[in-house]
Design a protein around this motif. Structure first.
Motif, PDB file in Angstrom:
ATOM      1  N   UNK A  43       4.404  -7.957 -12.306  1.00 46.36           N
ATOM      2  CA  UNK A  43       3.208  -7.417 -12.953  1.00 46.36           C
ATOM      3  C   UNK A  43       1.937  -8.097 -12.471  1.00 46.36           C
ATOM      4  N   UNK A  44       1.980  -9.419 -12.310  1.00 49.96           N
ATOM      5  CA  UNK A  44       0.805 -10.146 -11.825  1.00 49.96           C
ATOM      6  C   UNK A  44       0.480  -9.774 -10.382  1.00 49.96           C
ATOM      7  N   UNK A  45       1.511  -9.568  -9.572  1.00 48.14           N
ATOM      8  CA  UNK A  45       1.268  -9.151  -8.190  1.00 48.14           C
ATOM      9  C   UNK A  45       0.621  -7.767  -8.142  1.00 48.14           C
ATOM     10  N   UNK A  46       1.087  -6.857  -8.997  1.00 51.34           N
ATOM     11  CA  UNK A  46       0.512  -5.507  -9.021  1.00 51.34           C
ATOM     12  C   UNK A  46      -0.953  -5.560  -9.449  1.00 51.34           C
ATOM     13  N   UNK A  47      -1.265  -6.404 -10.423  1.00 49.03           N
ATOM     14  CA  UNK A  47      -2.654  -6.523 -10.885  1.00 49.03           C
ATOM     15  C   UNK A  47      -3.540  -7.087  -9.784  1.00 49.03           C
ATOM     16  N   UNK A  48      -3.003  -8.067  -9.025  1.00 52.09           N
ATOM     17  CA  UNK A  48      -3.767  -8.638  -7.914  1.00 52.09           C
ATOM     18  C   UNK A  48      -4.039  -7.594  -6.845  1.00 52.09           C
ATOM     19  N   UNK A  49      -3.022  -6.779  -6.544  1.00 49.76           N
ATOM     20  CA  UNK A  49      -3.195  -5.736  -5.537  1.00 49.76           C
ATOM     21  C   UNK A  49      -4.230  -4.707  -5.987  1.00 49.76           C
ATOM     22  N   UNK A  50      -4.243  -4.385  -7.293  1.00 48.99           N
ATOM     23  CA  UNK A  50      -5.228  -3.420  -7.806  1.00 48.99           C
ATOM     24  C   UNK A  50      -6.642  -3.957  -7.640  1.00 48.99           C
ATOM     25  N   UNK A  51      -6.845  -5.236  -7.942  1.00 44.89           N
ATOM     26  CA  UNK A  51      -8.175  -5.823  -7.787  1.00 44.89           C
ATOM     27  C   UNK A  51      -8.585  -5.883  -6.318  1.00 44.89           C
ATOM     28  N   UNK A  52      -7.623  -6.145  -5.455  1.00 40.77           N
ATOM     29  CA  UNK A  52      -7.943  -6.146  -4.032  1.00 40.77           C
ATOM     30  C   UNK A  52      -8.375  -4.753  -3.573  1.00 40.77           C
ATOM     31  N   UNK A  53      -7.723  -3.733  -4.142  1.00 45.99           N
ATOM     32  CA  UNK A  53      -8.132  -2.361  -3.811  1.00 45.99           C
ATOM     33  C   UNK A  53      -9.553  -2.083  -4.267  1.00 45.99           C
ATOM     34  N   UNK A  54      -9.922  -2.599  -5.448  1.00 46.73           N
ATOM     35  CA  UNK A  54     -11.292  -2.410  -5.937  1.00 46.73           C
ATOM     36  C   UNK A  54     -12.295  -3.106  -5.022  1.00 46.73           C
ATOM     37  N   UNK A  55     -11.935  -4.313  -4.574  1.00 46.61           N
ATOM     38  CA  UNK A  55     -12.832  -5.045  -3.666  1.00 46.61           C
ATOM     39  C   UNK A  55     -13.003  -4.280  -2.361  1.00 46.61           C
ATOM     40  N   UNK A  56     -11.891  -3.723  -1.846  1.00 50.66           N
ATOM     41  CA  UNK A  56     -11.974  -2.941  -0.610  1.00 50.66           C
ATOM     42  C   UNK A  56     -12.879  -1.723  -0.794  1.00 50.66           C
ATOM     43  N   UNK A  57     -12.778  -1.080  -1.973  1.00 48.01           N
ATOM     44  CA  UNK A  57     -13.631   0.079  -2.249  1.00 48.01           C
ATOM     45  C   UNK A  57     -15.104  -0.304  -2.280  1.00 48.01           C
ATOM     46  N   UNK A  58     -15.412  -1.437  -2.926  1.00 54.19           N
ATOM     47  CA  UNK A  58     -16.804  -1.901  -2.981  1.00 54.19           C
ATOM     48  C   UNK A  58     -17.314  -2.266  -1.593  1.00 54.19           C
ATOM     49  N   UNK A  59     -16.450  -2.848  -0.774  1.00 51.47           N
ATOM     50  CA  UNK A  59     -16.859  -3.182   0.586  1.00 51.47           C
ATOM     51  C   UNK A  59     -17.138  -1.923   1.401  1.00 51.47           C
ATOM     52  N   UNK A  60     -16.339  -0.864   1.177  1.00 56.94           N
ATOM     53  CA  UNK A  60     -16.580   0.397   1.878  1.00 56.94           C
ATOM     54  C   UNK A  60     -17.920   0.993   1.450  1.00 56.94           C
ATOM     55  N   UNK A  61     -18.203   0.951   0.146  1.00 52.29           N
ATOM     56  CA  UNK A  61     -19.498   1.443  -0.339  1.00 52.29           C
ATOM     57  C   UNK A  61     -20.649   0.641   0.249  1.00 52.29           C
ATOM     58  N   UNK A  62     -20.433  -0.679   0.366  1.00 50.76           N
ATOM     59  CA  UNK A  62     -21.471  -1.528   0.932  1.00 50.76           C
ATOM     60  C   UNK A  62     -21.747  -1.157   2.390  1.00 50.76           C
TER      61      UNK A  62
END
Length: 203
Positions: A43-62
């Motif tokens: 569960x903790x690994x899945x949550x970490x991966x989700x946050x990494x996906x959010x960071x990647x999305x913000x970087x794409x927007x940037x």
């Protein structure tokens, strides 16, 4: 670790079935703890991966915003260059200056927006780093806890197994000596019967 009381048997030691049941129950508890820790880890690994996906999305927007900024900067530079080229023609220059002033609020708004995006990106990276560090620390604590639990279970198991083995050996020795004791009892009974017979004959 719960305390277990084993039933004693006739010739010393504990009841073998009680000991086996305790060992099996201990093994099941250890397996359940390991499965729970694995589920929490997943569960903790899945949550970490989700946050990494959010960071990647913000970087794409940037990156999109950076491209737009470069385009607007190029357009502004082009307008400025044209204004300098048309300096001799004052009316046209004034018109272009007015255009630049009209575009200035948009440029300033974009600069502010860019600063906000930069702050959001920094915050997202910090949150991701903090979460990853927290996750790693939680996993380390869980692993240490499981190792301690496992070591405790193994120590109890080894002690119980050694005790059971010792008691079984005592039982085996007692069983080996049992025929001799029965023979001795038989001899004593025969002697007692002979004494009783002689007493009856004397009467």
């Amino acid at each position: 670790m719960e305390n277990n009381t084993f039933k004693s048997v006739t010739f010393g030691g504990f009841d073998k079935q009680d000991v086996i049941a305790y060992i099996e129950r201990t093994a099941r508890e250890a397996a359940a703890v390991q499965e729970k820790l694995q589920q929490e880890n997943d569960g903790l690994k899945a949550e970490t991966e989700a946050l990494r996906g959010q960071v990647d999305g913000l970087q794409a927007q940037l990156e999109v915003l950076r491209t737009e900024h470069e385009r607007l900067s190029a357009a502004l530079e082009s307008q400025t260059s044209r204004a300098r080229e048309l300096e001799p023609i004052k009316p046209e220059a004034e018109r272009l200056a007015a255009e630049v002033e009209r575009l200035r609020p948009d440029a300033e708004a974009y600069a502010q927006f860019r600063e906000r995006i930069g702050a959001i990106e920094c915050e997202a990276r910090k949150r991701a780093a903090d979460l990853e560090a927290s996750t790693q620390e939680t996993l380390r604590q869980m692993v240490d806890q499981f190792r301690g639990r496992y070591a405790e279970l193994m120590t109890t198991f080894d002690a119980t197994a050694a005790h059971v083995t010792s008691e079984l050996r005592k039982v085996e020795v007692n069983l080996t000596q049992l025929p001799r004791a029965l023979d001795q009892n038989n001899v004593e009974l025969n002697e007692l019967a002979a004494v009783l017979n002689r007493g009856e004959e004397t009467k």
